[in-house]
Design an enzyme around this catalytic site. Structure first.
Site, short mmCIF file in Angstrom:
data_model
loop_
_atom_site.label_atom_id
_atom_site.label_comp_id
_atom_site.label_asym_id
_atom_site.label_seq_id
_atom_site.Cartn_x
_atom_site.Cartn_y
_atom_site.Cartn_z
N LYS A 13 -19.13 -4.16 15.65
CA LYS A 13 -17.88 -4.12 16.41
C LYS A 13 -18.06 -3.35 17.72
CE LYS A 13 -15.52 -2.06 13.10
NZ LYS A 13 -16.47 -2.01 11.97
N ARG A 88 -7.41 -0.35 10.02
CA ARG A 88 -8.35 -0.28 8.91
C ARG A 88 -7.66 -0.46 7.55
NH1 ARG A 88 -12.86 1.87 11.33
NH2 ARG A 88 -14.26 3.04 10.01
N ARG A 127 -29.54 3.18 11.86
CA ARG A 127 -28.76 3.50 13.05
C ARG A 127 -28.86 4.98 13.40
NH1 ARG A 127 -22.79 1.02 13.66
NH2 ARG A 127 -21.99 2.69 12.38
N ARG A 162 -25.89 10.05 11.64
CA ARG A 162 -24.58 10.62 11.37
C ARG A 162 -24.48 11.09 9.92
NH1 ARG A 162 -20.73 5.89 13.57
NH2 ARG A 162 -19.85 6.24 11.52
N ARG A 173 -18.63 3.91 2.15
CA ARG A 173 -17.90 3.27 3.26
C ARG A 173 -17.76 1.77 3.03
NH1 ARG A 173 -21.51 4.98 7.86
NH2 ARG A 173 -20.33 3.62 9.24
P1 ADP Z 1 -17.91 2.55 11.06
O1 ADP Z 1 -17.10 1.37 11.55
O2 ADP Z 1 -19.31 2.50 11.46
O3 ADP Z 1 -17.67 2.86 9.61
P2 ADP Z 1 -16.31 4.33 12.68
O4 ADP Z 1 -17.04 5.01 13.77
O5 ADP Z 1 -15.39 3.23 13.02
O6 ADP Z 1 -17.44 3.87 11.67
O7 ADP Z 1 -15.51 5.39 11.81
C1 ADP Z 1 -16.11 6.55 11.26
C2 ADP Z 1 -15.13 7.23 10.32
O8 ADP Z 1 -13.95 7.62 11.04
C3 ADP Z 1 -14.63 6.37 9.18
O9 ADP Z 1 -15.51 6.38 8.09
C4 ADP Z 1 -13.30 7.05 8.87
O10 ADP Z 1 -13.48 8.24 8.15
C5 ADP Z 1 -12.79 7.41 10.24
N1 ADP Z 1 -11.96 6.35 10.84
C6 ADP Z 1 -12.24 5.64 11.97
N2 ADP Z 1 -11.26 4.74 12.24
C7 ADP Z 1 -10.32 4.89 11.26
C8 ADP Z 1 -9.08 4.26 10.98
N3 ADP Z 1 -8.59 3.28 11.75
N4 ADP Z 1 -8.41 4.67 9.88
C9 ADP Z 1 -8.88 5.65 9.08
N5 ADP Z 1 -10.04 6.28 9.29
C10 ADP Z 1 -10.77 5.93 10.38
#
Ligand code: ADP
Ligand code: ZN
Length: 215
Positions: A13, A88, A127, A162, A173
């Site tokens: 994404k 999400r 990554r 990370r 996740r």
């Molecule tokens: P990825 O898509 O690689 O899992 P992100 O960088 O989008 O990682 O998100 C990292 C973390 O931030 C998620 O695992 C969650 O804890 C939090 N997070 C990000 N966006 C949201 C969201 N829209 N709602 C709830 N938690 C979020």
């Protein structure tokens, strides 16, 4: 363009959003990047989000909606935006729908980037991310390593794995994605703006989006 990018962690994404942003100046809005920035800065919001993020759990919807309500009203969103990692959950999608109606914003499309679980796992474990909150460049130790080992090409800060990219957190996740986020596909399929794109590479995804938009 005004798009929602859906997809599992590792679907690409962020990469797709950056490529699209370079085409017409639409801003990438990544809730993950915003949250990591807040954690690094040690803000109240960051302190509240940190424990959830480390474990690979979702941050509560109310915190996310507070962030997005402000962010979508910033002047740089007028031209267009690419939502990366938001919504999400079904409650976030409902709240976003209500928020956009209130702000008189119309989406062009909801894109689901569809990638197999094997590819996701491989991408996530290899990554690496720049620690500089203003940069957050993404590398891959197999396909796109930094020029100097562990150092960001763009800003010179350390490039690290990370906390939520250990094998355990990654599995968690992906499980969270299946339970909480995958149902958004059904939610958006109902309103006709939904497009599923099988994402072998980010370039293929970007070209498919451009052609859907008539660009
Ligand atoms: P990825 O898509 O690689 O899992 P992100 O960088 O989008 O990682 O998100 C990292 C973390 O931030 C998620 O695992 C969650 O804890 C939090 N997070 C990000 N966006 C949201 C969201 N829209 N709602 C709830 N938690 C979020
Ligand atoms: Zn950097």
């Amino acid at each position: 363009m005004k798009l929602i990018l859906l997809g599992a962690p590792g679907a690409g994404k962020g990469t797709v959003a950056k490529l699209l942003s370079a085409i017409d100046g639409s801003v990438q809005i990544s809730t993950g990047d915003i949250l990591r920035g807040e954690v690094q800065a040690g803000s109240d919001l960051g302190r509240q989000a940190e424990e959830y993020m480390k474990k690979g759990d979702l941050v509560p919807d109310s915190l996310i909606m507070g962030i997005m309500e402000k962010r979508l009203q910033a002047p740089d969103c007028a031209k267009g935006f690419l939502l990366d990692g938001f919504p999400r959950t079904i409650p976030q999608a409902r709240a976003l729908k209500e928020l956009m109606a209130r702000l008189d914003i119309t989406l062009d499309m909801v894109v689901n980037i569809d990638v197999s679980r094997d590819v996701l796992l491989d991408r996530l474990t290899t990554r690496r991310t720049c620690v500089n909150p203003a940069c957050q460049a993404i590398y891959n130790i197999k396909s796109n390593p930094p020029q100097k080992d562990g150092i960001c090409n763009k800003c010179g800060s350390p490039v690290v794995q990370r906390d939520d990219e250990t094998a355990e957190a990654i599995n968690h996740r992906l499980e969270t994605y299946n339970q909480k986020t995958a149902p958004l596909i059904g939610f958006y399929q109902e309103d006709g703006m939904f497009h599923n794109i099988t994402g072998a590479t980010s370039d293929i995804v970007v070209n498919a989006i451009k052609s859907e938009l008539g660009m």
